[in-house]
Design an enzyme around this catalytic site. Structure first.
Site, PDB file in Angstrom:
ATOM      1  N   ASP A 217       0.823  -1.225   0.000  1.00 24.84           N
ATOM      2  CA  ASP A 217       0.000   0.000   0.000  1.00 24.84           C
ATOM      3  C   ASP A 217       0.851   1.267   0.000  1.00 24.84           C
ATOM      4  OD1 ASP A 217      -2.588  -1.007  -0.180  1.00 24.84           O
ATOM      5  OD2 ASP A 217      -2.736  -1.359   1.980  1.00 24.84           O
ATOM      6  N   LYS A 220      -0.293   4.759  -0.976  1.00 24.37           N
ATOM      7  CA  LYS A 220      -1.148   5.602  -0.123  1.00 24.37           C
ATOM      8  C   LYS A 220      -0.392   6.793   0.450  1.00 24.37           C
ATOM      9  CE  LYS A 220      -4.662   2.215   1.067  1.00 24.37           C
ATOM     10  NZ  LYS A 220      -5.273   1.376   2.120  1.00 24.37           N
ATOM     11  N   HIS A 269      -2.276  -5.768  -6.682  1.00 22.44           N
ATOM     12  CA  HIS A 269      -2.886  -6.390  -5.492  1.00 22.44           C
ATOM     13  C   HIS A 269      -4.384  -6.130  -5.347  1.00 22.44           C
ATOM     14  CE1 HIS A 269      -2.038  -2.459  -3.506  1.00 22.44           C
ATOM     15  NE2 HIS A 269      -2.976  -2.804  -2.628  1.00 22.44           N
TER      16      HIS A 269
END
Ligand SMILES: [Fe+2]
Ligand SMILES: [Fe+2]
Length: 351
Positions: A217, A220, A269
């Protein structure tokens, strides 16, 4: 050490050793065949005289041992080798070597292996000479090569450790901005590694998956913190912004020369088996296996932990949800492996 000279050719029986071109040439050197009729003898004999001196000039070790371990011949390069292996003033090799010579003579088989002698490392070939009752030993000092390989291995491991530390620092940077998902990437990494192990992936591949999951992630970093922590439902535009994070993450890591497809794991993902995922709507095996495993681990952790927009659903509900998604959105084998781990094998989700 006084090296014993090879005996005169007339003292030996004409014979041919088994399986060694070098051994054949040794005997040929000692017992030259007559030149074919019609050819001048001068040239071949000159060649033979030159070749006969080859063991004397060779940087590699050449020995001739009898089955009791007595040294019948040793070239100059063998002196240090004999001293290192504990030969008795160069005349007799110690018991283990004598035993190897005896075995080689009895079996008639050529034997090659890497051996540590003193502080060195050698490629050693024992080549018996059937009928003559002795064995030739050829040894090449590979100590420097082995040391260079060990140094390269150590440097590679050091590089990998610093890469892992950098990845861990990047992961912490993402999670600092979003307290609700603090530890999410580490937990996803632990779950993904367990699933991959259950599916039988190779250890090296699992290592890459662990690294990719730890920063999946990372995109982000570019998402406004107020969106990450916003309670309640997100507007379409806000959702679209958040859905940029696989692309942004890929941009961030794509130029890092990982020995695994980490950037593709980050990019894929949120792809789903039926093509309904993002950012590229990949389907089935178009999606990297690591990314399919990562997706299962991501969903399990996402549903079983507390988020800004909803409380934790719990492990049982998370497992029911991946069962519902099995095959359509999530890879069936990865889901099955995850269910086996949690329902049958006592795997506990990381806290
Ligand atoms: Fe994500
Ligand atoms: Fe995630």
């Amino acid at each position: 050490m006084q090296a014993a000279a090879p005996g005169p050719a007339s003292e030996r029986q004409p014979s041919r050793p088994a399986g060694s071109a070098l051994l054949v040439s040794m005997d040929d050197l000692c017992e030259p065949n007559p030149a074919p009729q019609g050819r001048p003898q001068e040239a071949p004999q000159q060649e033979i005289r030159m070749l006969a001196g080859a063991p004397e000039r060779s940087p590699n070790i050449v020995l001739r041992l009898d089955p009791c371990g007595s040294v019948l011949y040793a070239n100059p390069a063998a002196a240090a080798f004999l001293a290192a292996c504990g030969a008795d003033e160069g005349r007799r090799v110690p018991a283990p070597w004598a035993e190897m010579a005896r075995e080689a003579c009895e079996s008639g088989m050529v034997r090659s292996e890497e051996m540590a002698v003193g502080s060195g490392c050698y490629d050693v070939t024992l080549a018996p000479v059937p009928g003559d009752g002795y064995v030739h030993v050829y040894a090449v000092d590979i100590t420097r090569r082995r040391r260079a390989e060990a140094a390269a291995r150590e440097a590679g491991q050091k590089l990998l450790r610093s890469l892992e530390q950098t990845v861990a620092a990047l992961a912490r940077a993402v999670e600092k901005r979003d307290p609700y998902t603090s530890g999410h990437q580490q937990r996803v990494a632990a779950i993904a590694v367990a699933i991959a192990g259950e599916m039988g992936l190779a250890p090296h591949r699992i290592e890459g998956l662990r690294l990719g999951a730890t920063i999946h992630d990372i995109g982000k970093l570019h998402t406004p913190a107020e969106l990450l922590t916003k309670p309640g439902k997100l507007m379409a535009l806000e959702l679209a912004w958040i859905r940029q994070h696989p692309l942004t993450g890929h941009e961030i890591v794509k130029d890092i020369d990982f020995p695994w497809p980490v950037a593709q794991m980050v990019l894929q993902h949120h792809e789903r088996m039926d093509g309904s995922g993002y950012p590229h709507g990949l389907q089935g095996e178009e999606i990297l296996l690591e990314a399919r495993i990562l997706a299962v681990a991501d969903v399990v952790d996402g549903l079983s932990t507390h988020r800004a927009h909803r409380p934790a659903l719990g492990v049982a509900a998370a497992l029911q949800e991946i069962e519902r998604m099995r095959g359509r959105w999530l890879d069936a084998q990865a889901v099955d492996a995850c269910l086996r781990l949690l329902r049958e094998q006592g795997f506990v989700l990381p806290a």
